[in-house]
Design an enzyme around this catalytic site. Structure first.
Site, mmCIF file in Angstrom:
data_model
loop_
_atom_site.group_PDB
_atom_site.id
_atom_site.type_symbol
_atom_site.label_atom_id
_atom_site.label_comp_id
_atom_site.label_asym_id
_atom_site.label_seq_id
_atom_site.Cartn_x
_atom_site.Cartn_y
_atom_site.Cartn_z
ATOM 1 C CB ALA A 86 -0.939 -0.013 1.200
ATOM 2 C CG ASN A 141 0.582 0.215 16.291
ATOM 3 O OD1 ASN A 141 0.237 1.381 16.437
ATOM 4 N ND2 ASN A 141 0.896 -0.284 15.107
ATOM 5 C CE LYS A 187 3.295 6.755 11.819
ATOM 6 N NZ LYS A 187 4.021 6.163 10.689
#
Length: 323
Positions: A10, A212, A204
């Protein structure tokens, strides 16, 4: 400029399509139905900024491509050590490798300066296995702020964001970074060359290290995690501990935890990449997100009890998916 996209999923296919639009000589490395579709129809990008199709070369054999100026690495970090046969045909003496990965990269302390200069982060570079395949001298760091997904073979859905921050481990504004940035921008993407990309890495990571693993453990979306009081508090504590480790390594993120949580809440019912990997039966990419930060806490003497607890439970989950 000749660029190979190794792992044209992606993100990789999206970058490759943009670079092709800018006139770069782009070669996509993929496999299966996705490769077949790209060969036949090109990469179709569906985006709020306008749909387009890029007919870049696509193959499953890097030997068909030969040496390139840049390899954009779209593979998961846990597959880096095994990618030698794929990347070797793409390299010449000055080929740069741009690793679009989350978490702590294998090159983190390469030309870092200070007391930890040259230290190998064992959890992301076990026994030097990754450095043996991807020499740190070739590395250009990349922090991805774009969100994409494969809607089908050869079809990339661009959801939001166009920023791909890059930077040298030694903090210089190198000609190779500036040249790549220029072509990325010509393809319609934001690609700032950061004087110290490690600050972006931690920014990040602040979200990845907490959302996560929790998302995989709870099978929860971003909105659900932010709206559940107890879970939100755990995530906030994980972020606080992560900030302390970053500061011990002289990194400054420049954003409050409340602002980071508010940004995550706005994403809504998004499933993190780790949750998506769990649902698809794929290995969980937790070493670079969580294990590595605990290792860095150990070498800097920072206490991270909540990170250790979540790591222990999520590591058991990861062992189950690898079985």
């Amino acid at each position: 400029m000749k660029v190979a996209i190794l792992g044209a999923g992606a993100i990789g296919a999206y970058v490759g399509a943009a670079l092709h639009q800018a006139g770069a000589d782009v070669h996509l490395v993929a496999r299966g139905p996705h490769l077949a579709a790209m060969r036949q129809h090109g990469v179709r990008v569906l985006s709020p900024r306008g749909d387009f199709t890029a007919h870049a070369q696509a193959t499953d054999d890097p030997a068909d491509i030969g040496p390139v100026d840049y390899v954009f690495l779209g593979l998961k970090a846990n597959s880096y050590a095994a990618c030698g046969p794929l990347i070797e045909p793409l390299l010449h003496g000055s080929t740069a490798v741009i690793a679009a990965q989350n978490g702590i990269p294998w090159w983190y302390f390469h030309r870092h300066g200070g007391p930890h200069d040259g230290h190998r982060v064992e959890s992301v570079d076990p026994g030097g296995a990754v450095s043996a395949v991807l020499a740190p001298e070739r590395a250009i760091g990349c922090v991805v702020y774009a969100a994409t997904e494969l809607e089908g073979p050869g079809v990339v859905r661009h959801l939001e964001g166009t920023r791909f921050s890059i930077g040298e481990p030694d903090r210089t504004l190198s000609p190779r970074c500036l040249a790549f940035s220029e072509v990325m921008q010509a393809g319609g993407l934001k690609c700032p060359v950061e004087p110290d990309l490690r600050n972006d890495i931690w920014l990040k990571l602040l979200g990845n290290i907490s959302f996560n693993p929790i998302s995989a453990l709870a099978r929860a979306t971003m909105r659900q995690m932010c709206h559940h009081g107890g879970t939100r508090q755990v995530i906030q504590t994980m972020m606080e501990e992560t900030l302390t480790v970053a500061e011990a390594l002289n990194c400054r993120i420049g954003i409050s935890i409340e602002r980071r949580l508010a940004g995550a809440e706005r994403v809504g019912d998004h499933r993190t990449s780790t949750l998506q990997d769990l649902e698809r039966g794929k290995p969980l990419e937790l070493d670079v997100l969580l294990t590595a930060v605990i290792e860095l806490a150990d070498i800097t003497g920072v206490d991270v009890p909540t990170l250790r607890t979540v790591h222990a439970i999520s590591d058991l989950l990861a062992l189950g998916t690898a079985a």
